[in-house]
Scaffold this motif. Structure first.
Motif, mmCIF file in Angstrom:
data_model
loop_
_atom_site.group_PDB
_atom_site.id
_atom_site.type_symbol
_atom_site.label_atom_id
_atom_site.label_comp_id
_atom_site.label_asym_id
_atom_site.label_seq_id
_atom_site.Cartn_x
_atom_site.Cartn_y
_atom_site.Cartn_z
ATOM 1 N N ALA A 171 37.846 49.275 33.793
ATOM 2 C CA ALA A 171 36.881 49.349 32.696
ATOM 3 C C ALA A 171 37.386 48.637 31.446
ATOM 4 O O ALA A 171 36.593 48.118 30.652
ATOM 5 C CB ALA A 171 36.563 50.808 32.385
ATOM 6 N N ASP A 173 39.475 45.990 31.398
ATOM 7 C CA ASP A 173 39.887 44.613 31.685
ATOM 8 C C ASP A 173 38.843 43.622 31.166
ATOM 9 O O ASP A 173 37.736 43.518 31.712
ATOM 10 C CB ASP A 173 40.071 44.454 33.194
ATOM 11 N N GLU A 176 37.274 41.243 33.653
ATOM 12 C CA GLU A 176 36.491 41.836 34.737
ATOM 13 C C GLU A 176 34.998 41.648 34.494
ATOM 14 O O GLU A 176 34.544 41.448 33.366
ATOM 15 C CB GLU A 176 36.848 43.331 34.855
ATOM 16 N N TRP A 178 31.333 42.430 33.667
ATOM 17 C CA TRP A 178 30.851 43.401 32.689
ATOM 18 C C TRP A 178 30.151 44.590 33.348
ATOM 19 O O TRP A 178 30.347 45.737 32.958
ATOM 20 C CB TRP A 178 29.920 42.692 31.701
ATOM 21 N N ARG A 181 32.678 46.896 34.802
ATOM 22 C CA ARG A 181 33.333 47.685 33.751
ATOM 23 C C ARG A 181 32.455 48.861 33.327
ATOM 24 O O ARG A 181 32.949 49.987 33.168
ATOM 25 C CB ARG A 181 33.652 46.795 32.556
ATOM 26 N N CYS A 184 32.393 51.540 36.003
ATOM 27 C CA CYS A 184 33.622 52.329 35.942
ATOM 28 C C CYS A 184 33.587 53.264 34.729
ATOM 29 O O CYS A 184 34.096 54.394 34.784
ATOM 30 C CB CYS A 184 34.833 51.403 35.871
#
Length: 314
Positions: A171, A173, A176, A178, A181, A184
């Motif tokens: 979440a 990062d 990563e 979106w 994220r 998560c």
């Protein structure tokens, strides 16, 4: 409506895995639970017979029986408590993402923790590897994260804390996806821990538009309650799909939807389509709360069903 399929236990017991697979193809979504249980009792021999589903490419358009067999395979493997069955489940998750089979993903969303509930810890690294594969769509990756956390929850507080820390790293990062994220972040909201509150508040602040996964008010409510409340606790029996009343209800639904479609589009419908049952579809959704029932009628919460697919990119 035609009578639903029914098979004597003695007859099923005498069938080889290949014959059971042919039977499921023929019965499509009308397969009775006795068939699924018979397949599951074959254990890893049945898992081996289903390997081909994950090994070969999936055609964009196949006979309905071939499509439903994929769902039956997941349900069967979910009843087999072995590493081989668990690894094959992960391979099927990967295949449905690579093939872009959104319908199958929608049918199974939210039920993966139940499907993996009896699997050994050796399956966890394979699940985490799928979650980490940024070559796959975020949707299947976040569905794979659910059983990772659910299995950790069953192992105890220490395992759960480690799994939540893993989710939080995804979440947080910035490299990563979106949507991954935010999904998560939804999981962290279901397990509100003080160390992740600032992360969730930041993610909430950065969202806008119709596809907001969670708001600052959602964060406030979660931390006011301080209660672990993952959605999967209410979806622990995906095999109710095979109850006679559920099968009958589906047949009535397909017939009703076909009739409505025929009334609207009779001039444009090709005759050969009448031989195929309708697959699940998603109706346009009005604005609803993340924890409300999804307007598509799936029975799942909006945040775990249609909301992620309607989110706007950052």
């Amino acid at each position: 409506m035609a009578a639903l399929p029914s098979y004597a236990e003695e007859h099923l017991a005498g069938l080889e895995p290949a014959a059971l697979i042919d039977l499921m193809r023929g019965d499509e979504d009308r397969v009775p639970r006795t068939v699924i249980d018979t397949c599951a009792r074959r254990g890893d021999a049945m898992a081996a017979a289903l390997q081909d589903l994950a090994a070969r490419s999936w055609a964009e358009r196949e006979a309905p029986g071939a499509w439903w067999l994929r769902l039956h395979a997941v349900m069967i493997l979910g009843l087999i408590a072995s590493e081989q069955a668990g690894v094959l489940l992960v391979r099927l998750m990967r295949r449905m993402s690579e093939a872009g089979d959104d319908s199958l993903q929608d049918w199974l969303a939210g039920y993966w923790p139940a499907v993996f509930a009896n699997k050994p810890d050796a399956v966890l690294p394979v699940l985490r590897e799928l979650c980490a594969d940024r070559g796959l769509d975020w949707y299947i990756r976040t569905n794979a994260a659910d059983p990772v956390v659910a299995l950790a929850e069953r192992r105890g507080p220490e395992a759960l804390d480690e799994a939540l820390a893993w989710v939080a790293r995804i979440a947080a990062d910035e490299e990563e996806d979106w949507e991954m994220r935010l999904s998560c972040g939804n999981t962290l909201l279901d397990f509100p821990r003080p160390q992740y509150r600032s992360l969730l508040e930041d993610l909430a602040k950065r969202q806008n538009g119709f596809g907001v996964h969670f708001s600052r008010d959602d964060v406030e409510r979660a931390y006011a309650a301080l209660k672990d409340a993952p959605d999967w606790r209410g979806r622990d029996d995906p095999w109710r799909f095979y109850r006679p009343e559920a099968i009958a209800a589906r047949q009535e639904r397909w017939a009703r939807e076909d009739a409505e479609e025929n009334e609207d589009d009779i001039a444009d419908v090709d005759d050969d389509l009448f031989d195929e049952p309708a697959l699940p579809y998603l109706r346009p959704a009005p604005k609803v709360g993340r924890n409300d029932p999804c307007p598509c009628g799936s029975g799942k919460k909006y945040k775990k069903c249609c909301l992620p697919k309607e989110g706007e990119a950052r």
